[in-house]
Design an enzyme around this catalytic site. Structure first.
Site, PDB file in Angstrom:
ATOM      1  N   LYS A   1      -9.245   5.973  62.072  1.00  0.00           N
ATOM      2  CA  LYS A   1     -10.054   7.115  61.634  1.00  0.00           C
ATOM      3  C   LYS A   1      -9.151   8.325  61.373  1.00  0.00           C
ATOM      4  CE  LYS A   1     -14.072   5.169  63.779  1.00  0.00           C
ATOM      5  NZ  LYS A   1     -14.911   4.973  64.956  1.00  0.00           N
TER       6      LYS A   1
ATOM      7  N   GLN B   1     -16.126   8.017  70.349  1.00  0.00           N
ATOM      8  CA  GLN B   1     -15.906   6.576  70.198  1.00  0.00           C
ATOM      9  C   GLN B   1     -16.635   5.807  71.300  1.00  0.00           C
ATOM     10  OE1 GLN B   1     -14.105   5.105  67.570  1.00  0.00           O
ATOM     11  NE2 GLN B   1     -15.012   3.252  68.417  1.00  0.00           N
TER      12      GLN B   1
ATOM     13  N   ASP C   1     -21.757   9.960  62.865  1.00  0.00           N
ATOM     14  CA  ASP C   1     -22.084   8.545  63.068  1.00  0.00           C
ATOM     15  C   ASP C   1     -23.575   8.296  62.808  1.00  0.00           C
ATOM     16  OD1 ASP C   1     -20.044   6.793  63.647  1.00  0.00           O
ATOM     17  OD2 ASP C   1     -19.967   7.283  65.787  1.00  0.00           O
TER      18      ASP C   1
END
Ligand code: NAP
Length: 283
Positions: free
Chosen positions: A52, A96, A119
């Site tokens: 990322k 994460q 997300d």
């Protein structure tokens, strides 16, 4: 022989477009930033976070990495999320997952500002997806839609079958196909006659987590077959939920694993971050 959908090429194109837009914004003094928070030292999560960061660097975003020790408390993590929520340099926040067991994933996600939740896991964003009024789409299903679009096959009116009903893949996937007027069936572990249901699909999306479960007898001649699975075969080799070799003659279009859906997920994260940045900066 099916047309093989090249996820690397499609994702490269998405990233090129983002890079060009980010450069235009930078020329006007507008910079986009993504904060990535990782707790603990899970090796797979470390790789995802590194990828990322690399993607941010490639498209020209600022990335801010917060690597916290495994013993971080919920209060400490919430305090960091709060700080990032209020940091104008940060347009997107990604925590994460999975978090270490003593931390409550849901509580942490629910504390991210919805307009920084790139997300799209926050309940506000999940609800917005349901009613079709969204800024961000969850990255993997959004990536699948890009791959379907790349084939030129129009979803409207097609029979679509999604195998899997998880909150991060199956359910939002079904919703996105529905928004494009597909006739959608969602299957799961209790579905009866799964093979029969799948074999009627014009568009079949497998998000099951079972290596090579979808064989040619699940596939309609000429169907679009999208494999979200990231599994390991009997030799420990990366494979998908679809038995690619068995299905490739029968499908019209098919994604490989690796090189199909996988590369799209990070590209869509970059797209969401750009959207968030533009929202915050009033572009
Ligand atoms: P998950 O939360 O474990 O959900 C799996 C779904 O498959 C569940 O709904 C389950 O049904 C269903 N299922 C399991 N066995 C089945 C069977 N025999 N027949 C029919 N349905 C069955 O998994 P997930 O997080 O959605 O992930 C699915 C796969 O996608 C995994 O391989 C994962 O690694 C991969 N993935 C890839 C990406 C990417 O970027 N490429 C991103 C996310 C996930 P029940 O609900 O009834 O249990």
């Amino acid at each position: 022989m099916a047309n093989i959908i090249d996820g690397k090429a499609v994702s490269a194109q998405v990233k090129e477009n983002i890079k060009a837009e980010a450069a235009e914004l930078k020329a006007k003094g507008i910079e986009i930033g993504l904060a990535v928070v990782i707790v603990g030292d899970d090796p797979a999560s470390q790789v995802y976070v590194r990828n990322k960061e690399k993607a941010c660097e490639y498209v020209g975003f600022n990335s801010y990495k917060y690597a916290l020790p495994a013993e971080t408390t919920e209060e400490e993590l919430l305090a960091l999320v709060d700080k990032l929520n209020n940091d104008d340099n940060v347009d997107g926040i990604l925590v994460q997952l999975p978090l270490p067991k003593h931390l409550d994933d849901k509580l942490i996600i629910n504390n991210i500002r919805p307009d920084k939740d790139v997300d799209a896991f926050h309940p506000v964003n999940v609800g917005k997806i349901m009613i079709g009024d969204y800024s961000f789409l969850p990255c993997t299903p959004a990536g699948v839609m890009e791959l379907i679009h790349s084939t030129g096959v129009v979803v409207s009116g097609k029979k679509c079958v999604v195998v899997g009903r998880s909150n991060i893949v199956g359910k939002p996937m079904a919703m996105l196909l529905l928004h494009e007027s597909g006739t959608v069936t969602i299957c799961h572990s209790k579905t009866q006659d799964l093979k029969e249901v799948c074999s009627q699909a014009d568009i079949l999306v497998a998000a099951v987590g079972r290596p090579k479960m979808i064989t040619a007898d699940y596939v309609k001649e000429g169907a679009v077959v999208i494999d979200v699975g990231m599994d390991r075969d009997e030799n420990g080799k990366l494979c998908g939920d679809v038995d690619f070799e068995d299905c490739k003659e029968k499908a019209g279009y098919i994604t490989p694993v690796p090189g199909g859906v996988g590369p799209m997920t990070i590209a869509m994260l970059m797209k969401n971050t750009l959207t968030a940045g533009k929202l915050h900066k009033g572009v």
